[in-house]
Scaffold this motif. Structure first.
Motif, short mmCIF file in Angstrom:
data_model
loop_
_atom_site.label_atom_id
_atom_site.label_comp_id
_atom_site.label_asym_id
_atom_site.label_seq_id
_atom_site.Cartn_x
_atom_site.Cartn_y
_atom_site.Cartn_z
N LYS A 44 0.82 -1.22 0.00
CA LYS A 44 0.00 0.00 0.00
C LYS A 44 0.86 1.27 0.00
CE LYS A 44 -2.09 -1.17 3.86
NZ LYS A 44 -1.29 -2.37 4.16
N SER A 45 1.81 1.34 0.95
CA SER A 45 2.66 2.55 1.03
C SER A 45 3.52 2.68 -0.23
CB SER A 45 3.58 2.48 2.25
OG SER A 45 2.81 2.53 3.43
N THR A 46 3.93 1.56 -0.78
CA THR A 46 4.74 1.59 -2.01
C THR A 46 3.94 2.24 -3.13
OG1 THR A 46 5.87 -0.43 -1.31
CG2 THR A 46 6.05 0.15 -3.64
N PHE A 85 2.13 11.01 5.40
CA PHE A 85 2.86 9.75 5.42
C PHE A 85 2.48 8.88 6.61
CE2 PHE A 85 5.77 12.34 2.81
CZ PHE A 85 5.91 11.47 1.75
N GLN A 86 2.81 7.59 6.48
CA GLN A 86 2.48 6.63 7.54
C GLN A 86 3.18 6.98 8.85
OE1 GLN A 86 2.91 2.61 6.20
NE2 GLN A 86 2.15 1.75 8.11
N ASN A 87 4.45 7.39 8.75
CA ASN A 87 5.18 7.74 9.97
C ASN A 87 5.30 9.27 10.07
OD1 ASN A 87 6.90 8.27 12.01
ND2 ASN A 87 8.46 6.79 11.38
N PHE A 162 -3.84 9.84 2.21
CA PHE A 162 -3.59 9.58 3.63
C PHE A 162 -3.05 8.16 3.76
CE2 PHE A 162 -7.13 12.66 3.71
CZ PHE A 162 -6.64 13.61 4.59
N ASP A 163 -1.85 8.01 4.31
CA ASP A 163 -1.31 6.65 4.49
C ASP A 163 -1.37 6.28 5.98
OD1 ASP A 163 -0.09 4.23 4.40
OD2 ASP A 163 1.76 4.91 3.46
N GLU A 164 -2.40 5.56 6.34
CA GLU A 164 -2.63 5.14 7.73
C GLU A 164 -2.42 6.31 8.69
OE1 GLU A 164 -1.11 1.35 8.92
OE2 GLU A 164 -0.94 0.68 6.85
N SER A 165 -3.02 7.44 8.35
CA SER A 165 -2.68 8.66 9.06
C SER A 165 -3.44 8.85 10.36
CB SER A 165 -2.85 9.87 8.16
OG SER A 165 -4.12 9.83 7.59
MG LIG Z 1 2.26 1.04 4.76
#
Ligand SMILES: [Mg+2]
Ligand SMILES: Nc1ncnc2c1ncn2[C@@H]1O[C@H](COP(=O)(O)OP(=O)(O)O)[C@@H](O)[C@H]1O
Length: 276
Positions: A44-46, A85-87, A162-165
């Motif tokens: 997903k993040s990729t 981003f996720q992080n 939104f990546d797992e935000s």
């Molecule tokens: Mg991810």
């Protein structure tokens, strides 16, 4: 009308062996709200990084608002796409929360005189008004996520990824941010692509893409996707609480209850009550 994002036959690999993303295609209409789900490591993040041009695909094409993503167009296209981003640690530049939100706005050429009001409004919308002078590094994970979201909301780009935000927020915090995202989408017609494990958020989206080992395994409305409970389970994915509740109620004979969101549950229970 050109789609907001069009991904065609995209393949990508970090290493020599095996593809992380394998021949992925999907189209995201302008102004739509799409969620991507899939277990950890499904790619997903990729995909998010490929869409904003942080990674380069081995094959396939990505078009943003009709323009193909290439080394020549990437900087211009990025002005249309905001990403959380996720992080959240990777997202901060400013020494205070206010500076950080301001930095994004400066990059988007927002006039100086409008800036303070925008900063305050976006911080308030994620419940961070009291932290404008705080140092981002001193915040908790959930607070950092709220600030990262505020920074993007303030910019109102055409497309937000939104990546797992909201992953570090409690259920109440998640629900409140989800409501903000939905409002932003409804009012400003912003295209939303949200990668999430929060099935309550998936239920409020219009379109769901299910990723499994770098392949699009399923695609459809939340109703269509959540109808495939057995297949989701195989991929270690859950269904929303409202749907579980509906199924339990149906077993008890309340056949009129079939909800995906908590709002729907409440409405249907009220209707049931008014009939009796
Ligand atoms: Mg991810
Ligand atoms: N920088 C990297 N180098 C090598 N492999 C990576 C890198 N980032 C992610 N991966 C691998 O690629 C796969 C997909 O990762 P990712 O896109 O982060 O998945 P997701 O976001 O769905 O959890 C995983 O197997 C992960 O270990």
């Amino acid at each position: 009308m050109n789609p907001a994002i069009e991904v065609s036959n995209l393949s990508f690999s970090y290493t020599e062996e095996g593809n992380t993303i394998q021949d992925v295609s999907f189209s995201i209409p302008k102004g739509s709200y799409t969620t991507i789900i899939g277990h950890n490591g499904s790619g997903k993040s990729t995909i998010a990084k490929l869409i904003i041009g942080l990674l380069k695909a081995q094959s396939g094409t990505i078009r943003i608002l009709g323009t193909e993503l290439t080394p020549e167009t990437v900087y211009d296209l990025r002005s249309h796409v905001g990403i959380v981003f996720q992080n959240p640690d990777n997202q901060f530049i400013g020494s205070t929360v206010a500076d950080d939100i301001a930095f994004g706005l400066e990059n988007h050429c927002v006039p100086q005189e409008d800036m303070q009001a925008l900063i305050e409004k976006s911080a308030a919308s994620v419940g961070m008004s009291d932290f404008l002078q705080a140092e981002p590094t001193h915040l908790s994970g959930g607070q950092k996520q709220r600030v990262a979201i505020a920074g993007i909301l303030a910019m109102t780009p055409d497309i937000i990824i939104f990546d797992e935000s909201t992953s570090m927020l409690d259920p109440q915090g998640k629900a409140s941010i989800n409501a903000q995202i939905k409002r932003l989408h409804d009012e400003k017609n912003i295209t939303i692509l949200s990668i999430t494990h929060d099935m309550e958020e998936v239920a409020q989206s219009q379109h769901v893409i299910v990723l499994n080992h770098g392949v699009v395994e399923m695609e459809g409305t939340p109703k269509e996707v959540f109808a495939q409970e057995a297949m989701l389970k195989k991929m270690q994915l859950d269904i929303p609480f409202a749907l579980k509740f509906s199924k339990a109620m149906q077993k008890e004979g309340f056949s009129s209850i079939h909800a995906l969101t908590l709002d729907e549950v409440v409405n249907q229970l009220c209707q049931l009550k008014s009939k009796h």
